[in-house]
Design a protein around this motif. Sequence first.
Motif, PDB file in Angstrom:
ATOM      1  N   SER A  58     -20.564 -12.146 -38.182  1.00 17.09           N
ATOM      2  CA  SER A  58     -20.855 -11.215 -39.274  1.00 17.09           C
ATOM      3  C   SER A  58     -22.350 -11.060 -39.502  1.00 17.09           C
ATOM      4  CB  SER A  58     -20.179 -11.689 -40.559  1.00 17.09           C
ATOM      5  OG  SER A  58     -18.778 -11.757 -40.404  1.00 17.09           O
ATOM      6  N   ALA A  59     -23.096 -12.149 -39.312  1.00 17.87           N
ATOM      7  CA  ALA A  59     -24.536 -12.119 -39.582  1.00 17.87           C
ATOM      8  C   ALA A  59     -25.320 -11.444 -38.465  1.00 17.87           C
ATOM      9  CB  ALA A  59     -25.057 -13.535 -39.800  1.00 17.87           C
ATOM     10  N   LYS A  67     -31.474 -15.779 -41.733  1.00 18.59           N
ATOM     11  CA  LYS A  67     -30.564 -14.651 -41.536  1.00 18.59           C
ATOM     12  C   LYS A  67     -29.119 -15.089 -41.735  1.00 18.59           C
ATOM     13  CE  LYS A  67     -29.912 -10.708 -38.448  1.00 18.59           C
ATOM     14  NZ  LYS A  67     -30.406 -10.050 -37.212  1.00 18.59           N
ATOM     15  N   HIS A  77     -28.527 -15.981 -45.518  1.00 17.93           N
ATOM     16  CA  HIS A  77     -28.330 -14.823 -46.384  1.00 17.93           C
ATOM     17  C   HIS A  77     -26.878 -14.355 -46.333  1.00 17.93           C
ATOM     18  CE1 HIS A  77     -28.604 -10.540 -47.629  1.00 17.93           C
ATOM     19  NE2 HIS A  77     -29.459 -11.043 -48.509  1.00 17.93           N
ATOM     20  N   MET A  78     -26.296 -14.288 -45.139  1.00 16.65           N
ATOM     21  CA  MET A  78     -24.887 -13.910 -45.023  1.00 16.65           C
ATOM     22  C   MET A  78     -23.993 -14.975 -45.655  1.00 16.65           C
ATOM     23  SD  MET A  78     -22.648 -11.721 -44.064  1.00 16.65           S
ATOM     24  CE  MET A  78     -23.603 -10.578 -43.060  1.00 16.65           C
ATOM     25  N   THR A 126     -24.216 -14.376 -49.462  1.00 12.31           N
ATOM     26  CA  THR A 126     -23.614 -13.134 -49.959  1.00 12.31           C
ATOM     27  C   THR A 126     -22.101 -13.121 -49.785  1.00 12.31           C
ATOM     28  OG1 THR A 126     -24.089 -12.053 -47.837  1.00 12.31           O
ATOM     29  CG2 THR A 126     -25.701 -11.758 -49.610  1.00 12.31           C
ATOM     30  N   GLN A 127     -21.597 -13.878 -48.818  1.00 16.74           N
ATOM     31  CA  GLN A 127     -20.152 -13.970 -48.639  1.00 16.74           C
ATOM     32  C   GLN A 127     -19.529 -15.052 -49.527  1.00 16.74           C
ATOM     33  OE1 GLN A 127     -19.204 -14.429 -44.463  1.00 16.74           O
ATOM     34  NE2 GLN A 127     -19.319 -12.237 -44.096  1.00 16.74           N
TER      35      GLN A 127
END
Length: 394
Positions: A93-94, A232, A235-236, A239-240
Motif C-alpha cells: 500500500s505504501a 514513507k 506515514h502509511m 494513516t491506516q
Amino acid sequence: MKKSSQTELIHAPRLAPQYIKTIQPPLYRASTIIFENTSKLFDRHWSDRYDYSYGTHGTPTTYTLADKIAQLENGNYCLLAPSGLSAINLVNSALLQSGDEVWVPDNIYGPGMAHLRYLQQSFGVIVQVYDPLDHHSFQPSTKAKLVWLEAAGSVTLEFPDLINLVKKAKQHQIMTVLDNTWGAGLAFNAFDFSDEHLAVDITVHALTKYPSGGGDILMGSVVTQEHKLHLKLLHMHATQGIAVSGDDCAQIQRSLAHMQLRYQQQSHSAQEILHWLKQQPQFQQVLHPSDALSPGHQYWQQVCQSQQSAGLVSVIFQENYTLESIRRFCDALQLFKLGFSWGGPVSLVMLYDLTEMRSLKSAHLAQGFLVRFCIGLESSEDLIRDIEQALQAL
C-alpha cells in the motif's frame, strides 16, 4: 481541592513509584496518552523516533519490541503490524501506485498474492511473476517499482538466487522486499548477505512464527535501514491506524530470549527427519534447502553461512497416491496436528495441491501432492515414528 471518593478512585492521590528495574520491561496498555503540558503536546511530530501521542503510534512496550526486532534483523527501524499479512499489505500500500509494476516469485505466499491481485483489479497495479531459481526470468520494465523475494518459499522451500536477483533489482533501481519469516533474522543477514555486502531494502517478518514461539499470537514487522524509506512506510502505518496490542508485544518480548535456542533445536530436528524421509519409497521428492538435491541448494549455501534452517520439510508423494489416500495419511498423524503456521512447540502438517498454487511450469518440482511438515519441539524420534505409522494409512 476536596474530591469525592469516586473522583479519588480515578485520580489517585498516592501512586507507588513507577519505575523499578526488572528482567522484563514494564507493560504499557494505552489508547490515550497523557501530555504533561501543552509544550509536550505541540513540540512533537509524527515522524519522531518515539512519538508518544496516542496508542496507535506506540508505547514504551511496542517501541521496545520494535527496537528488538530491528536489532534481530540488523536493521535500523521497525514497524509492527497485527499480522504478517498486514505487514505485507502495508508495504504494498505504501510503495505501489496505479500503473506500477511489481514482481513476485512463483512460490509467493498465497494471501500476499491475493492482496496484489486485488490491487491489480482495483487500482491498476501490474503484477508479474518470475521463477525464483532463474534470475533471467525477472525482466523488469521501466514501470517496475517493487520486487518481492522469499527465502525460502514457505511451501516448496526453494531458496532463491538471492544475490543475482537483488543485483538486477539494484541495477534497475527497483525496491527489494524480502519475506524473512523463514530465516527469522537468524539464518542469514538480509541487510548484508554476500561478499559484496548486498542488502535488501525491506524485510517483512511474521512474528507469529519464531519470535512468538507459542502458536498463540499474531503479529508482523517491517524492518528497514534507510530513514527516508522508513518515514514513507511510517506515514502509511499511521494513516491506516495500524496498531498492535501491548500485551501481545510483552509476550513476544519474553519469547525473544530463547528464540535462537528454539530455532536451533527445530533446525536440528528437521535435519534428522529430512534424512529419514529421503529413505522412504512413498516420496518422490523431499524438499529442504540444506539438501543437495533440493531446488536452490546452491543459493542457500551462498547466503546461509550459519547453516541453520527453519524447521520445515516438504515431501511430494509418488504420483500413484491419490488425494484421498494422502488425506488418510494426514488424518492418521497423531503428534503432527493439521494446521497452518510454524515456529511453535507443536509440530504441524499441511496438505497442498501444487497445480492450484503455481502459475509457471516448475521443472525442478515433481508432479504430485505435497505435504509440509513444520517441526515443533517434540523428540525427533517420536515424530519419525508418528510419520512411519501414518504411512500405513496410505
